[in-house]
Each structure stands twice: as C-alpha cells, then as structure tokens.
Scaffold this active site. Structure first.
Site, PDB file in Angstrom:
ATOM      1  N   ASN A  11      -1.691  -0.007   7.620  1.00 51.97           N
ATOM      2  CA  ASN A  11      -1.288  -1.514   7.792  1.00 51.97           C
ATOM      3  C   ASN A  11      -0.348  -2.249   6.678  1.00 51.97           C
ATOM      4  O   ASN A  11      -0.283  -3.285   6.407  1.00 51.97           O
ATOM      5  CB  ASN A  11      -2.285  -2.508   8.205  1.00 51.97           C
ATOM      6  CG  ASN A  11      -3.389  -2.572   7.135  1.00 51.97           C
ATOM      7  OD1 ASN A  11      -3.178  -1.970   6.150  1.00 51.97           O
ATOM      8  ND2 ASN A  11      -4.500  -3.425   7.634  1.00 51.97           N
ATOM      9  N   LYS A  17       0.884  -1.237   0.064  1.00 51.72           N
ATOM     10  CA  LYS A  17      -0.056  -0.038  -0.195  1.00 51.72           C
ATOM     11  C   LYS A  17       0.731   1.090  -0.036  1.00 51.72           C
ATOM     12  O   LYS A  17       1.967   1.141   0.154  1.00 51.72           O
ATOM     13  CB  LYS A  17      -1.085  -0.002   1.329  1.00 51.72           C
ATOM     14  CG  LYS A  17      -2.014  -1.211   1.335  1.00 51.72           C
ATOM     15  CD  LYS A  17      -2.910  -1.090   2.533  1.00 51.72           C
ATOM     16  CE  LYS A  17      -3.806  -2.451   2.568  1.00 51.72           C
ATOM     17  NZ  LYS A  17      -4.658  -2.376   3.674  1.00 51.72           N
ATOM     18  N   TYR A  53     -11.861  -3.035  -3.212  1.00 49.55           N
ATOM     19  CA  TYR A  53     -12.425  -3.075  -1.940  1.00 49.55           C
ATOM     20  C   TYR A  53     -14.021  -3.128  -1.814  1.00 49.55           C
ATOM     21  O   TYR A  53     -14.569  -2.821  -0.838  1.00 49.55           O
ATOM     22  CB  TYR A  53     -12.000  -1.593  -1.029  1.00 49.55           C
ATOM     23  CG  TYR A  53     -10.447  -1.992  -0.270  1.00 49.55           C
ATOM     24  CD1 TYR A  53     -10.281  -2.933   0.351  1.00 49.55           C
ATOM     25  CD2 TYR A  53      -9.787  -1.184  -0.738  1.00 49.55           C
ATOM     26  CE1 TYR A  53      -8.939  -3.332   0.758  1.00 49.55           C
ATOM     27  CE2 TYR A  53      -8.158  -1.350  -0.450  1.00 49.55           C
ATOM     28  CZ  TYR A  53      -7.959  -2.521   0.380  1.00 49.55           C
ATOM     29  OH  TYR A  53      -6.720  -2.659   0.691  1.00 49.55           O
ATOM     30  N   HIS A  85      -1.746  -5.362   1.305  1.00 45.25           N
ATOM     31  CA  HIS A  85      -2.954  -6.214   1.168  1.00 45.25           C
ATOM     32  C   HIS A  85      -2.378  -7.750   0.704  1.00 45.25           C
ATOM     33  O   HIS A  85      -1.575  -7.914  -0.185  1.00 45.25           O
ATOM     34  CB  HIS A  85      -3.399  -5.673   0.141  1.00 45.25           C
ATOM     35  CG  HIS A  85      -4.801  -6.543  -0.441  1.00 45.25           C
ATOM     36  ND1 HIS A  85      -5.889  -6.653   0.424  1.00 45.25           N
ATOM     37  CD2 HIS A  85      -4.558  -7.443  -1.419  1.00 45.25           C
ATOM     38  CE1 HIS A  85      -6.698  -7.376  -0.527  1.00 45.25           C
ATOM     39  NE2 HIS A  85      -6.075  -7.949  -1.389  1.00 45.25           N
ATOM     40  N   GLU A 112      -8.993 -11.030  -7.673  1.00 47.37           N
ATOM     41  CA  GLU A 112      -8.126  -9.864  -7.407  1.00 47.37           C
ATOM     42  C   GLU A 112      -7.084  -9.846  -8.758  1.00 47.37           C
ATOM     43  O   GLU A 112      -6.687  -8.619  -9.053  1.00 47.37           O
ATOM     44  CB  GLU A 112      -7.563  -9.785  -6.069  1.00 47.37           C
ATOM     45  CG  GLU A 112      -8.527  -9.576  -5.140  1.00 47.37           C
ATOM     46  CD  GLU A 112      -8.241  -9.399  -3.751  1.00 47.37           C
ATOM     47  OE1 GLU A 112      -8.902  -9.004  -2.737  1.00 47.37           O
ATOM     48  OE2 GLU A 112      -7.052  -9.834  -3.515  1.00 47.37           O
TER      49      GLU A 112
HETATM   50  P1  IDP Z   1      -7.373  -7.377   5.793  1.00 46.97           P
HETATM   51  O1  IDP Z   1      -6.616  -6.337   4.889  1.00 46.97           O
HETATM   52  O2  IDP Z   1      -6.500  -7.769   6.762  1.00 46.97           O
HETATM   53  O3  IDP Z   1      -8.045  -8.306   4.755  1.00 46.97           O
HETATM   54  P2  IDP Z   1     -10.297  -6.202   5.844  1.00 46.97           P
HETATM   55  O4  IDP Z   1     -10.972  -6.516   6.857  1.00 46.97           O
HETATM   56  O5  IDP Z   1     -10.326  -6.908   4.823  1.00 46.97           O
HETATM   57  O6  IDP Z   1      -8.557  -6.615   6.226  1.00 46.97           O
HETATM   58  O7  IDP Z   1     -10.021  -4.532   5.461  1.00 46.97           O
HETATM   59  C1  IDP Z   1      -9.507  -4.256   4.493  1.00 46.97           C
HETATM   60  C2  IDP Z   1      -8.504  -3.099   4.829  1.00 46.97           C
HETATM   61  O8  IDP Z   1      -9.520  -1.916   5.153  1.00 46.97           O
HETATM   62  C3  IDP Z   1      -7.536  -3.099   6.011  1.00 46.97           C
HETATM   63  O9  IDP Z   1      -6.502  -3.738   5.462  1.00 46.97           O
HETATM   64  C4  IDP Z   1      -7.451  -1.733   6.223  1.00 46.97           C
HETATM   65  O10 IDP Z   1      -6.425  -1.219   5.520  1.00 46.97           O
HETATM   66  C5  IDP Z   1      -8.894  -1.136   6.419  1.00 46.97           C
HETATM   67  N1  IDP Z   1      -9.651  -1.178   7.368  1.00 46.97           N
HETATM   68  C6  IDP Z   1     -10.254  -2.163   7.914  1.00 46.97           C
HETATM   69  N2  IDP Z   1     -10.918  -1.910   8.882  1.00 46.97           N
HETATM   70  C7  IDP Z   1     -10.637  -0.791   9.378  1.00 46.97           C
HETATM   71  C8  IDP Z   1     -11.043   0.197  10.386  1.00 46.97           C
HETATM   72  O11 IDP Z   1     -11.687  -0.264  11.169  1.00 46.97           O
HETATM   73  N3  IDP Z   1     -10.546   1.503  10.104  1.00 46.97           N
HETATM   74  C9  IDP Z   1      -9.641   2.118   9.149  1.00 46.97           C
HETATM   75  N4  IDP Z   1      -9.467   1.087   8.108  1.00 46.97           N
HETATM   76  C10 IDP Z   1     -10.023  -0.099   8.187  1.00 46.97           C
HETATM   77 MG    MG Z   2      -9.515  -8.320   3.352  1.00 50.13          MG
END
Ligand code: IDP
Ligand code: MG
Length: 149
Positions: free
Chosen positions: A112, A9, A49, A115, A126
């Site tokens: 984070n 990212k 997303y 992805h 994807e």
């Molecule tokens: P993942 O990336 O670990 O699969 P997902 O639940 O699929 O996590 O969420 C996709 C992305 O959305 C996350 O990696 C993060 O960047 C963002 N995200 C998820 N939950 C939150 C939140 O509560 N606040 C802000 N960003 C979030």
């Molecule tokens: Mg995810």
C-alpha cells in the site's frame, strides 16, 4: 506547528512514485522539514511496527520494509497528521477512494505504498525514531502567507 512522519515504502520507491507523493504533499501546502532515502534495518522496522508485533502479518511486514530502500520524510503544517492520512487513504488500497495515494496507485494491503502517522503522539514518537533533531530543518517558505490566512 504540527508535524507528521511519512514513509514511502519499498513498493512506492520501486514504482517510481517518490516524486508523485512529494508533489501531492507540496501542492497541498505542507512544508517538507526532513527527507532521506535509506535501507531500513530489521531493528528499526520492528520498532516502527511494534504495535503490530503480535499480528500474523508482522514478520512479512518487517521483511518487506527491509527488502528495498524507503524514503522517510517529515512534513509540517496545520492539521498535517490527519490531513496526511486523508491524502494517503485507507489501509486497503482497493477500498481507498480515487484521489488518495493508495486509491490511485495500489491494489494489495501488503503493497500500500506509503505510511503516515495515525495521531499527533504517534507522529512525535515516529519522528524521533527515524530522524535526529539535526536532520530536521526549520525554514520559512516565501509562499506561507499565500497558503495560510
Ligand atoms: P496503516 O498503514 O493504514 O496505518 P495499519 O493497520 O497500522 O495500517 O497496518 C500497518 C501496515 O501493516 C499496513 O500499512 C500494511 O502495510 C500492513 N498490514 C496491515 N494489515 C495487513 C494485513 O492484513 N495483511 C498484510 N499486511 C497488512
Ligand atoms: Mg498504522
């Protein structure tokens, strides 16, 4: 052979973690079959997303992913989808264990770093969204017999 979609990212690229992330996937034993740096359009970010489109963080997430370049990759290997998720760690970097990419380098959920596809079917979807078939390279590393029994 199984393939997964991995995206470094904008925060991972800005923090000079591209080499570190690639190193972890390479040294694990997985094979790189697609790689590009790109600025992501709003359309592509929203499609990627799409499952989160009703979530409160969706707009901010699309804004973030399009704010600066990302590195998109396809990695191949036995069990690579689940293994990549283990290398990446938990969604929240604060609760992601040391040794994982997010655990070692991140603090915030919204920063984070990386992805990874969450299932084989998601990975296929994807990969098709981010890469054309011509951009994916079939090749055989000479080390394969030293990685696979
Ligand atoms: P993942 O990336 O670990 O699969 P997902 O639940 O699929 O996590 O969420 C996709 C992305 O959305 C996350 O990696 C993060 O960047 C963002 N995200 C998820 N939950 C939150 C939140 O509560 N606040 C802000 N960003 C979030
Ligand atoms: Mg995810």
């Amino acid at each position: 052979m199984e393939r997964t979609f991995i995206m470094i990212k904008p925060d991972g690229v800005q923090r000079n973690l591209v080499g570190e992330v690639i190193r972890r996937f390479e040294t694990k034993g997985f094979k790189l079959v697609g790689l590009k740096l790109l600025s992501v359009s709003k359309e592509l970010a929203a499609k990627h997303y799409d499952v989160h489109k009703e979530r409160p963080f969706f707009a901010g997430l699309v804004q973030f992913i399009t704010s600066s370049p990302v590195v998109a990759m396809v990695w191949e290997g036995d069990g690579v989808v689940a293994s990549a998720r283990n290398l990446i760690g938990a969604t929240n970097p604060l609760t992601s264990p040391p040794g994982t990419i997010r655990g070692d380098f991140g603090v915030s959920i919204g920063r984070n770093l990386i992805h990874g596809s969450d299932a084989i079917e998601t990975a296929q979807h994807e990969i098709a969204l981010w890469f054309t078939p011509e951009e994916l390279v079939s090749w055989e590393p000479t080390i394969t017999p030293w990685v696979y029994e």
